[in-house]
Design a protein around this motif. Structure first.
Motif, short mmCIF file in Angstrom:
data_model
loop_
_atom_site.label_atom_id
_atom_site.label_comp_id
_atom_site.label_asym_id
_atom_site.label_seq_id
_atom_site.Cartn_x
_atom_site.Cartn_y
_atom_site.Cartn_z
N GLN A 1 38.94 33.68 35.95
CA GLN A 1 38.72 34.46 37.16
C GLN A 1 39.65 35.66 37.26
OE1 GLN A 1 38.99 32.05 40.74
NE2 GLN A 1 39.55 33.82 42.00
N ALA A 2 40.93 35.45 37.02
CA ALA A 2 41.89 36.55 37.13
C ALA A 2 41.62 37.61 36.07
CB ALA A 2 43.31 36.03 37.01
N PHE A 3 41.26 37.18 34.88
CA PHE A 3 40.95 38.10 33.79
C PHE A 3 39.76 38.98 34.17
CE2 PHE A 3 39.05 39.42 29.81
CZ PHE A 3 40.12 39.68 28.98
N ALA A 4 38.73 38.37 34.74
CA ALA A 4 37.54 39.14 35.14
C ALA A 4 37.89 40.16 36.21
CB ALA A 4 36.46 38.19 35.65
N ALA A 5 38.71 39.76 37.18
CA ALA A 5 39.08 40.66 38.28
C ALA A 5 39.93 41.83 37.78
CB ALA A 5 39.83 39.89 39.35
N ALA A 6 40.70 41.61 36.71
CA ALA A 6 41.60 42.65 36.21
C ALA A 6 40.86 43.86 35.68
CB ALA A 6 42.49 42.08 35.12
N SER A 7 39.62 43.70 35.29
CA SER A 7 38.87 44.84 34.73
C SER A 7 38.60 45.92 35.76
CB SER A 7 37.54 44.35 34.14
OG SER A 7 37.78 43.73 32.90
N ALA A 8 38.71 45.59 37.04
CA ALA A 8 38.52 46.60 38.09
C ALA A 8 39.70 47.57 38.14
CB ALA A 8 38.35 45.91 39.44
N ALA A 9 40.87 47.13 37.72
CA ALA A 9 42.07 47.99 37.69
C ALA A 9 42.87 47.64 36.44
CB ALA A 9 42.91 47.79 38.94
N PRO A 10 42.37 48.03 35.26
CA PRO A 10 42.97 47.56 34.01
C PRO A 10 44.44 47.95 33.83
CG PRO A 10 41.32 49.27 33.60
CD PRO A 10 41.18 48.87 35.02
#
Length: 320
Positions: A58-67
Motif C-alpha cells: 500500500q505505501a509503495f503504491a501511494a509513493a508514486s504520487a510523489a516519488p
C-alpha cells in the motif's frame, strides 16, 4: 482438591545450584543452528542460504504520487513492481535459497529494500538506523521478522548514529569495510568498531563521494579473491585494503553508461563466482563474464525506478 504449599527452598536443590544443576557451557555462537536458526555471515561469497524480502504494498503504491518525497526516481506501477518482486523470490527458491518475508508496509514505501535495514555477523544481526526521516522506523518491522524467525539480534544503533546495511561489506572473517556517506555517519562507525571488535573483527572505515548512496553501489565481491570496483567512486584506500586482503580488484571499464554500472553492480552473490543481477545490462554482464563470473538475471525495470535493485532488495541472513 486443595493445593499443598510449596516446600521451603533447599540450597541443595537444582533450582538453587545444587547437585542437579546443569550449567550452560556452550557458547552463543555454538548455539546458532540449535536454539537459534542457522544464520550469520563472515564473507560475501559463501553459498547463499537464507534471505529476507519485503514485497511492495500500500505505501509503495501511494509513493508514486510523489516519488521524490518517497526517495523514488520516478513513479512505479504497483503490479509491475509486485511481479518483479515475486520473480526475484521465485528465482532465489529455484537456486535453493530459503526466502523469509517481512509483510508489506502500510506506511513505509522503502521497506522493500531489506539490505539497508540490518547487517549480519557470525553471531546475529545488527539492526540499521536509516538516515532519512522517510525511512525512520523501517528497522522495527525487520526486527520483528528476524525475531520471529529465531535470528539473534546483537545490537541496535543508538544516539545519533545512522547506518544502512548496504554500507558494510565483509572482506574476511577478521576484517570488514564500512563506507561513510549520506546514509552512514561517524557515530555509527564508532559503535560498529566496538561491536565488531568484540567479535574479533577489525573494522576499516572509508569515505564515500558526495552524491553516492551506498558502498554497495561502488564495490561488489563476487568470488574469493575477486572484487569489482567502480573507478572514481571507490576510495583509493578501500582498493589498497582489498589488495592487502589478497583481492584482485577488477575495475569497471570506461565507456559503460553510469546508469548501467549503477544497476549492474546492484547484484547478489549466490555462490563463489555465481551472481544474480538485474536483467538488461549487457555491457556489465559481458564485463562480469570476462572476469569469470557466471551471471543469472532477473527483471528489475519497474523496481529500479524506486532507486534500488537486486542487492538493495535482499537482506542476507545466512551464508555457508
Amino acid at each position: 482438591m486443595t493445593e499443598t504449599a510449596a516446600p521451603a527452598p533447599r540450597l541443595s536443590s537444582a533450582a538453587y545450584g545444587g547437585a542437579g544443576w546443569q550449567p550452560r557451557t556452550v557458547t552463543h555462537r555454538a548455539e546458532i543452528g540449535t536454539h537459534w536458526r542457522a544464520c550469520g555471515i563472515a564473507d560475501e561469497t559463501s553459498v547463499l542460504r537464507t534471505v529476507l524480502l519485503s514485497p511492495p504494498g500500500q505505501a509503495f503504491a501511494a509513493a508514486s504520487a510523489a516519488p521524490d518525497a518517497a526517495q523514488f526516481l520516478a513513479p512505479v506501477a504497483l503490479e509491475a513492481a509486485l511481479a518483479e518482486h515475486r520473480a526475484l523470490a521465485d528465482l532465489y527458491r529455484a537456486e535453493g535459497v530459503e526466502v523469509l518475508e517481512v509483510p508489506a508496509s502500510p506506511t513505509h514505501p522503502n521497506q522493500i529494500f531489506c539490505a539497508d535495514l540490518f547487517v549480519m555477523t557470525p553471531e546475529g544481526a545488527i539492526l540499521a538506523r536509516p538516515a532519512s526521516a522517510v525511512r525512520a522506523g523501517e528497522e522495527v518491522a525487520v526486527a520483528a521478522a528476524l525475531a520471529a524467525a529465531r535470528v539473534p539480534i546483537l545490537a541496535t544503533l543508538r544516539r545519533t548514529a545512522t547506518f544502512e546495511g548496504a554500507d558494510l561489506m565483509w572482506l574476511s572473517p577478521q576484517r570488514a569495510l564500512l563506507g561513510l556517506g549520506a546514509r552512514t555517519n561517524e557515530a555509527a562507525a564508532g559503535q560498529f568498531g566496538g561491536l565488531l571488535g568484540e567479535l574479533g573483527v577489525r573494522l576499516e572505515v572509508v569515505d564515500m563521494p558526495i552524491g553516492t548512496m551506498h558502498l554497495m553501489g561502488m564495490l561488489r565481491i563476487f568470488a574469493p579473491g575477486l572484487a569489482v570496483a567502480w573507478p572514481r567512486r571507490l576510495a583509493h584506500r578501500a582498493v589498497a585494503i582489498l589488495r592487502e586482503e589478497g583481492y584482485r580488484v577488477a575495475l569497471v571499464p570506461e565507456g559503460i553508461a553510469e546508469t548501467e554500472i549503477n544497476t549492474g553492480l546492484n547484484a547478489v552473490t549466490l555462490a563463489p563466482g555465481r551472481i544474480l543481477m538485474p536483467a538488461g545490462q549487457p555491457a556489465m554482464r559481458r564485463f562480469f563474464e570476462a572476469e569469470g563470473v557466471t551471471v543469472v538475471e532477473t527483471p528489475m525495470q519497474a523496481l529500479r525506478k524506486a532507486a534500488g535493485a537486486v542487492g538493495c532488495l535482499t537482506g542476507i541472513i545466512h551464508r555457508s
